[in-house]
Scaffold this active site. Sequence first.
Site, short mmCIF file in Angstrom:
data_model
loop_
_atom_site.label_atom_id
_atom_site.label_comp_id
_atom_site.label_asym_id
_atom_site.label_seq_id
_atom_site.Cartn_x
_atom_site.Cartn_y
_atom_site.Cartn_z
N HIS A 1 0.84 -1.20 0.00
CA HIS A 1 0.00 0.00 0.00
C HIS A 1 0.88 1.26 0.00
O HIS A 1 0.67 2.16 -0.81
CB HIS A 1 -0.90 -0.04 1.24
CG HIS A 1 -1.77 1.15 1.42
ND1 HIS A 1 -3.11 1.12 1.13
CD2 HIS A 1 -1.51 2.40 1.88
CE1 HIS A 1 -3.63 2.32 1.40
NE2 HIS A 1 -2.68 3.11 1.86
N GLU A 2 1.86 1.32 0.88
CA GLU A 2 2.69 2.52 1.01
C GLU A 2 3.66 2.67 -0.16
O GLU A 2 3.92 3.79 -0.62
CB GLU A 2 3.42 2.55 2.35
CG GLU A 2 2.53 2.47 3.57
CD GLU A 2 1.43 3.53 3.69
OE1 GLU A 2 1.36 4.46 2.87
OE2 GLU A 2 0.63 3.41 4.64
#
Length: 164
Positions: free
Chosen positions: A132-133
């Site tokens: 996600h990051e």
Amino acid sequence: MPIRPILSFPDPRLRLTAAPVLRFDADLRALADDLLETMRAAPGIGITAPHVGVLSRLVVLELAPGEVRIYVNPELDQVSRETIRHTEGSVSMPGVTDELERHARIRVRYQDLDGKERNEEADGLLSVCHQHEIDQLDGIFWIDRLSRLKRDRLIVRYNKLRRA
């Protein structure tokens, strides 16, 4: 360690690619500290420098209280074929979440705050958070991984929350 303003969706800066960190100095440490305090205040379990308008490849995670992890210039090194589904959201789009499919296991290559090269294997929630990051560092906002229909519905829900 000030709490910085978080960019809100649909700010176009959330879709920009972050530049590699080249200087490992007091300014980088200060930014990491600010990100941690900003993430905790949001609240969230992960944040990147681009979330606060700084286009640098820096990620701070805290999946459990007191277990802070900082990643500079992270990259996915290996990914499993097996996938998992997990509910995701963003500090830049508070109040809405949806389920995404991600690689179940990954290996990430990164540097620590001193610039030392490191590797980490992850599964479950940590694997999801890394993906996600790193997407965010690459200018891919999490809702871009949803179908168009789900994304459109989520944006409508988010806009209603913002008006309330």
